[in-house]
Design a protein around this motif. Sequence first.
Motif, PDB file in Angstrom:
ATOM      1  N   GLY A   7     -33.765   3.752  27.365  1.00 59.42           N
ATOM      2  CA  GLY A   7     -34.307   4.791  26.489  1.00 59.42           C
ATOM      3  C   GLY A   7     -35.811   4.936  26.604  1.00 59.42           C
ATOM      4  N   ILE A   8     -36.454   5.136  25.448  1.00 61.24           N
ATOM      5  CA  ILE A   8     -37.903   5.334  25.397  1.00 61.24           C
ATOM      6  C   ILE A   8     -38.664   4.167  26.034  1.00 61.24           C
ATOM      7  N   PRO A   9     -38.279   2.906  25.788  1.00 61.11           N
ATOM      8  CA  PRO A   9     -39.001   1.815  26.458  1.00 61.11           C
ATOM      9  C   PRO A   9     -38.962   1.930  27.990  1.00 61.11           C
ATOM     10  N   ARG A  12     -41.472   4.576  28.937  1.00 64.63           N
ATOM     11  CA  ARG A  12     -42.840   4.078  28.757  1.00 64.63           C
ATOM     12  C   ARG A  12     -43.230   3.064  29.821  1.00 64.63           C
ATOM     13  N   LEU A  42     -45.851   0.545  21.657  1.00 63.85           N
ATOM     14  CA  LEU A  42     -44.697   0.220  20.817  1.00 63.85           C
ATOM     15  C   LEU A  42     -44.685  -1.265  20.410  1.00 63.85           C
ATOM     16  N   HIS A  49     -42.313  -2.190  17.527  1.00 60.75           N
ATOM     17  CA  HIS A  49     -42.291  -1.123  16.528  1.00 60.75           C
ATOM     18  C   HIS A  49     -40.853  -1.009  16.012  1.00 60.75           C
ATOM     19  N   SER A  51     -38.873   1.305  15.758  1.00 61.89           N
ATOM     20  CA  SER A  51     -38.025   2.217  16.527  1.00 61.89           C
ATOM     21  C   SER A  51     -37.477   1.585  17.805  1.00 61.89           C
ATOM     22  N   VAL A  52     -37.867   0.329  18.059  1.00 55.52           N
ATOM     23  CA  VAL A  52     -37.475  -0.369  19.279  1.00 55.52           C
ATOM     24  C   VAL A  52     -36.849  -1.707  18.898  1.00 55.52           C
ATOM     25  N   LEU A  78     -34.723  -1.804  23.989  1.00 60.26           N
ATOM     26  CA  LEU A  78     -34.133  -0.475  23.896  1.00 60.26           C
ATOM     27  C   LEU A  78     -34.553   0.232  22.629  1.00 60.26           C
ATOM     28  N   SER A  79     -34.376   1.553  22.631  1.00 60.07           N
ATOM     29  CA  SER A  79     -34.627   2.334  21.427  1.00 60.07           C
ATOM     30  C   SER A  79     -33.619   1.903  20.380  1.00 60.07           C
ATOM     31  N   ASP A  81     -32.204   3.447  18.106  1.00 61.59           N
ATOM     32  CA  ASP A  81     -31.152   4.420  17.790  1.00 61.59           C
ATOM     33  C   ASP A  81     -30.221   4.688  18.962  1.00 61.59           C
ATOM     34  N   VAL A  82     -30.315   3.915  20.045  1.00 65.86           N
ATOM     35  CA  VAL A  82     -29.428   4.081  21.188  1.00 65.86           C
ATOM     36  C   VAL A  82     -28.039   3.595  20.796  1.00 65.86           C
TER      37      VAL A  82
END
Length: 84
Positions: A7-9, A12, A42, A49, A51-52, A78-79, A81-82
């Motif tokens: 995900g986002i990580p 990034r 993050l 954070h 969110s992670v 991972l995010s 919310d995954v």
Amino acid sequence: MYVEFLGIPRERAGVSELQVDADSLGQLLGTLADRFPALGELIVDDRLHPSVAANLNGDEFVSEPDTPLEADDRVLILSADVGG
């Protein structure tokens, strides 16, 4: 240890996986923040954070910086919310 990003990580960090030497989760996160500045946004005070999330060996989610890590561990970043 082996570190994988989702995900986002992953976006990034710009990589999907890598090998890192660290004795604790906090040390691992500090190393990742230094190596990947965009991912470091993050990570605050050796903590992720909200969110992670970090999963250790597919068994448990961990968040405490003093969580011990071994050389053969696998950490998934991972995010939060995954899922499905």
